[in-house]
Design a protein around this motif. Structure first.
Motif, PDB file in Angstrom:
ATOM      1  N   LYS A 166      -3.439  -1.015   6.949  1.00  0.00           N
ATOM      2  CA  LYS A 166      -4.333  -0.072   6.282  1.00  0.00           C
ATOM      3  C   LYS A 166      -5.456   0.346   7.243  1.00  0.00           C
ATOM      4  O   LYS A 166      -5.200   0.704   8.381  1.00  0.00           O
ATOM      5  N   GLY A 183     -12.448  -1.467   3.268  1.00  0.00           N
ATOM      6  CA  GLY A 183     -11.529  -2.511   3.698  1.00  0.00           C
ATOM      7  C   GLY A 183     -11.722  -3.877   3.073  1.00  0.00           C
ATOM      8  O   GLY A 183     -10.954  -4.803   3.368  1.00  0.00           O
ATOM      9  N   SER A 199      -8.827  -4.731   0.891  1.00  0.00           N
ATOM     10  CA  SER A 199      -7.639  -4.840   1.747  1.00  0.00           C
ATOM     11  C   SER A 199      -7.549  -6.209   2.404  1.00  0.00           C
ATOM     12  O   SER A 199      -6.447  -6.760   2.568  1.00  0.00           O
ATOM     13  N   GLN A 236      -6.319  -8.450  -0.145  1.00  0.00           N
ATOM     14  CA  GLN A 236      -4.921  -8.101  -0.377  1.00  0.00           C
ATOM     15  C   GLN A 236      -4.013  -8.725   0.682  1.00  0.00           C
ATOM     16  O   GLN A 236      -2.902  -9.171   0.375  1.00  0.00           O
ATOM     17  N   SER A 237      -4.469  -8.763   1.916  1.00  0.00           N
ATOM     18  CA  SER A 237      -3.640  -9.332   2.985  1.00  0.00           C
ATOM     19  C   SER A 237      -3.362 -10.812   2.739  1.00  0.00           C
ATOM     20  O   SER A 237      -2.249 -11.297   2.994  1.00  0.00           O
ATOM     21  N   MET A 297       1.380   0.235   3.264  1.00  0.00           N
ATOM     22  CA  MET A 297       0.367  -0.708   3.746  1.00  0.00           C
ATOM     23  C   MET A 297       0.035  -0.494   5.226  1.00  0.00           C
ATOM     24  O   MET A 297      -0.917  -1.061   5.738  1.00  0.00           O
TER      25      MET A 297
END
Length: 361
Positions: free
Chosen positions: A11, A33, A36, A39-40, A64
């Motif tokens: 991303k 971010g 994100s 999310q990772s 992604m």
């Protein structure tokens, strides 16, 4: 404990690395971010558990990938724990994306408890957990909070999290105590009906939709922080938690809370981190941050076990192409609760507004 995360072509986190602490606070501008990063970690966890890193409703693995990355360059997520890296590499051949083999033992990855910013508000009924295995979380949306509380209500919480006015040391008594910080005098009760696959709560005798959003939004936060640090009575659950450790991923604990309640949540988060669980919290609240800073000043949590990261988008030119990517500033928190510098835009809007109001036309 997870110590570091490295991301490549993920991303807006095109070439990114960030250190983690017992308590890591993520703040910054929208769409910069923070989610994100969380999310990772969830993708790695999904990959370890099911062999598939994709997350429901987040789209394909192609979605992604950083939009500026070359077509066949991989996404890489490297999570470091005590010098043992967990490496997820997503390759993009001409066919479907492929993930490389997991490096390390799945048992070395912590027990993840993720609570979304999109958690459920007031509901007349909540579901019960109907899957195999033990319930070791409150649900991504807080949907299993009553069921989790009922299963663990007699567990003894860590003394560091005991509410001063709690009538006992169990999870149930202390959940009630901490809820009074949100709404003084609140009388919270809960019931589970297993044969109907439902659970429900009452607040001062009323159903939750008649009591506003704050209590319903905060209940899973409080139950998660207290419950995941408690001494679990179930032997299998206790073994799982003790062997793997706990990582709490918490988004926007301040939602629908007044400033005093937000500050209290910051202090409770810091106290939970002091018990040995690891917490990554995303917030837009200066009051949550101040609650953490006050806890550090009061000696509840060491400043060395706390990290603040401020996210923002920055325009860069790479290969003659102008693009935006995430950059992070990390002020150091001292034992007195003060930061060594204050990034521009890092909870300074109140001062900006006051300066404008005080200015003359």
């Amino acid at each position: 404990m997870l110590e570091n995360i490295k991301l490549l072509n993920f991303k807006s986190l095109a070439d990114f690395q960030i250190p983690l602490a017992n308590l890591t606070l993520l703040s910054g501008l929208n769409n910069s971010g923070k989610s994100s990063l969380i999310q990772s970690v969830r993708m790695v966890n999904n990959w370890i558990k099911a062999g598939d890193p994709t997350l429901p409703e987040h789209g394909s693995l192609e979605e992604m990938k950083n939009v500026y990355a070359p077509k066949k360059d991989p996404i890489e997520i490297l999570v470091e724990k005590s010098g043992k890296p967990v490496h997820l590499k997503i390759n993009f051949p001409d066919q479907n994306p492929m993930t490389e083999a997991f490096k390390g033992s799945p048992g070395e990855f912590p027990l993840i408890c993720y609570l979304s910013a999109e958690r459920w508000g007031p509901r007349v009924n909540l579901p019960t957990y109907k899957y195999m295995g033990e319930l070791t979380h409150v649900g991504e949306y807080g949907e299993y909070v009553i069921d989790f509380l009922a299963r663990h209500e007699l567990d003894i919480i860590d003394p560091k999290l005991k509410h001063p006015k709690a009538e006992g040391d169990t999870l149930e008594w202390n959940v009630r105590g901490w809820l009074t910080e949100v709404s003084p005098g609140v009388d919270f009760k809960h019931t589970v009906e297993q044969r109907r696959d439902r659970s429900y709560a009452t607040i001062n005798g009323f159903r939750p939709p008649n009591t506003g959003f704050g209590l319903s939004y905060t209940l899973p936060v409080i139950v998660m922080l207290l419950g995941m640090t408690a001494e679990w009575k179930n032997d299998e659950e206790k073994r799982l938690k003790d062997e793997r450790g706990v990582l709490i991923l918490l988004e926007n604990p301040e939602a629908h809370l007044h400033p005093k309640g937000q500050t209290t949540m910051g202090g409770l988060i810091a106290a939970a981190a002091s018990t040995g669980v690891q917490i990554i919290v995303e917030t837009h609240s200066e009051h949550v941050m101040d609650g953490i800073r006050l806890a550090v000043k009061d000696g509840i949590l060491s400043h060395e076990k706390t990290a603040f990261h401020f996210f923002k988008n920055q325009r860069v030119v790479k290969d003659k192409i102008s693009q935006y990517q995430t950059v992070v500033e990390t002020p150091v928190l001292h034992q007195n609760g003060k930061l060594d510098f204050w990034p521009e835009g890092f909870f300074d809007q109140t001062l900006v507004n006051r300066a404008k109001l005080a200015g003359r036309r």
